[in-house]
Design an enzyme around this catalytic site. Structure first.
Site, PDB file in Angstrom:
ATOM      1  N   ASP A  22      65.013  16.172  56.791  1.00 58.67           N
ATOM      2  CA  ASP A  22      65.981  16.237  55.694  1.00 58.67           C
ATOM      3  C   ASP A  22      65.873  17.549  54.927  1.00 58.67           C
ATOM      4  OD1 ASP A  22      63.434  15.193  54.870  1.00 58.67           O
ATOM      5  OD2 ASP A  22      64.304  14.658  52.937  1.00 58.67           O
TER       6      ASP A  22
ATOM      7  N   ASP B  23      62.653  25.549  54.985  1.00 55.94           N
ATOM      8  CA  ASP B  23      62.194  24.216  54.570  1.00 55.94           C
ATOM      9  C   ASP B  23      63.006  23.141  55.268  1.00 55.94           C
ATOM     10  OD1 ASP B  23      61.042  22.124  53.212  1.00 55.94           O
ATOM     11  OD2 ASP B  23      62.213  22.397  51.394  1.00 55.94           O
TER      12      ASP B  23
ATOM     13  N   GLU C 235      61.872  13.237  53.066  1.00 59.60           N
ATOM     14  CA  GLU C 235      60.760  13.934  52.416  1.00 59.60           C
ATOM     15  C   GLU C 235      61.174  14.501  51.067  1.00 59.60           C
ATOM     16  OE1 GLU C 235      58.008  16.900  51.062  1.00 59.60           O
ATOM     17  OE2 GLU C 235      60.077  17.326  51.604  1.00 59.60           O
ATOM     18  N   GLU C 236      62.433  14.892  50.952  1.00 58.81           N
ATOM     19  CA  GLU C 236      62.867  15.594  49.734  1.00 58.81           C
ATOM     20  C   GLU C 236      62.974  14.665  48.519  1.00 58.81           C
ATOM     21  OE1 GLU C 236      62.672  18.561  49.378  1.00 58.81           O
ATOM     22  OE2 GLU C 236      63.033  19.580  51.281  1.00 58.81           O
TER      23      GLU C 236
ATOM     24  N   ASP D 251      54.450  22.491  55.539  1.00 60.90           N
ATOM     25  CA  ASP D 251      55.572  22.421  54.605  1.00 60.90           C
ATOM     26  C   ASP D 251      55.186  23.096  53.287  1.00 60.90           C
ATOM     27  OD1 ASP D 251      58.040  21.749  53.604  1.00 60.90           O
ATOM     28  OD2 ASP D 251      57.503  19.696  53.084  1.00 60.90           O
TER      29      ASP D 251
HETATM   30 ZN    ZN Z   1      59.845  20.825  52.644  1.00 58.42          ZN
END
Ligand code: ZN
Length: 392
Positions: A80, A112, A146-147, A173
């Site tokens: 994501d 990212d 994840e965001e 990350d």
């Molecule tokens: Zn990230």
């Protein structure tokens, strides 16, 4: 690698909280790509989520068998991305129309987290092409969500019991520009919302109402000052060494300039050193809201929208830390620095589950900004580190 990265930037995967339809399209494309590269086993773990059209938040895992099957090297990246933000600020190219320029790939999600995603995929592909069997099983893990909360992503997978404390986990990350920083600790994360309720009225007669926007601004500034003064200790082990308390998101209020807003909603993002108790920080937020209510006559509601208690750091002598140190010395001739950051990656959830995890990658740290890019050289060089980790 560049071609694949470009293709995937064209397929945004945005979570429902940010107004997107989830990761399904990207996950399907990823599964096809991985299958064409001859991965031994590809699994999809789908977390149910009614808010997206597919009703599922997919997580993809691609396994490559190694000599040892008792431990797995995991490289965990997220599919994501965050939304593009103000589109007019994208001056190089549009967020989802990727472009290669001056050795960089521009587009939302390029750094990212797709730089690391494809670095990990092509590292394993290179080993396959060379006929080299990894020392241990390699699991490339591509997660959803994840965001925001990771509830449908890495937390879902950890709950399923896919990972063991003896596994080796890398979460690429985060990191620094020369790839010398190995992150083993994170700050606690606290996001909260402030809702100020006053009374809407015409702007020419403000006395008939109560301006929630003014009180909201005053309260946010007072809070900003109080938090910085009260929680002022530093820890040089972290980058940055101090706590951060940032007023961030602001919700739209009235449609016209001549209306005094009766409601004002703003948010704070706080990253707090493990030595402080995040619950105490929020208690202080609530206490000062009460004070402000008394002072102004407005109603002030405060609510936590996300919180991660800083987990115990990964030991500096954990196997994955020493392996990564060795890889950086050998492949790059670098002496790595081991330390902590502001928090918010998947690694925190591994640490919470007593599974040692490191965050490492070579990045400019321009995630979430307009004109986001990935440096092609980093894409290639990080792939070499991942390949090296798989064979030592
Ligand atoms: Zn990230």
């Amino acid at each position: 690698m560049v071609e694949t990265l470009l293709e995937f930037i064209r397929v945004p995967a945005i979570g429902p909280e940010n107004g997107g339809d989830g990761e399904s399209k990207k996950a399907d494309k990823l599964v096809k790509t991985l299958a064409s590269m001859g991965f031994d086993k590809i699994e999809k773990h789908e977390a149910p989520d009614e808010r997206v059209p597919s009703k599922k938040r997919p997580n993809v895992i691609a396994y490559t068998a190694g000599e040892k099957t008792s431990e797995t090297l995991w490289i965990v990246t997220h599919m994501d991305i965050v939304p593009s933000g103000e589109e007019s600020l994208w001056t190089v190219t549009k967020p989802f129309e990727p472009m290669v320029k001056d050795g960089k790939v521009y587009g939302r999600g390029s750094e990212d987290n797709m730089q690391s995603m494809f670095a990990s995929i092509f590292a394993v592909k290179a080993l396959k092409n060379l006929g080299i069997k990894p020392k241990r099983t390699v699991g490339l893990c591509f997660v959803a969500d994840e965001e925001t909360e990771s509830e449908f992503g890495i937390r879902y997978l950890i709950k399923k019991g896919l990972f063991k404390p003896s596994d080796l986990v890398v979460v690429p990350d985060g990191g620094n520009a020369d790839g010398s920083f190995i992150e083993i600790a994170e700050k606690g994360v606290l996001w909260f919302r402030i809702r100020v309720l006053g009374k809407q009225t015409h702007a020419s007669t403000p006395g008939k109402g109560l301006n929630a926007h003014r009180i909201g601004m005053q309260y946010a500034l007072a809070l900003d000052k109080m938090l910085h003064e009260k929680y002022s200790e530093k820890d040089e082990y972290f980058d940055p060494p101090e706590n951060t308390f940032e007023p961030t998101k602001k919700e739209k209020n009235v449609d016209a300039v001549n209306i005094v807003p009766g409601e004002d909603v703003a948010y704070f993002d706080c990253r707090v050193l493990p030595r402080y108790d995040i619950r105490k920080v929020f208690e202080d937020v609530q206490t000062s809201a009460k004070d402000f209510e008394k002072k102004t006559g407005a109603k002030i509601e405060t609510e936590i929208v996300h919180k991660t208690i800083a987990p115990k750091p990964t030991p500096a002598n954990a196997k994955i830390v020493t392996m990564l140190e060795q890889a950086l010395k050998h492949v790059r001739g670098k002496k790595p620095i081991v330390g902590g950051i502001g928090g918010g990656t998947c690694a925190a959830y591994f640490r919470e589950a007593n599974i040692p995890a490191v965050v490492w990658s070579t990045v400019e740290e321009i995630a979430h900004q307009p004109n986001e890019f990935a440096i092609i050289e980093n894409l290639v060089n990080d792939a070499k580190i991942f390949a090296y980790l798989a064979i030592i």
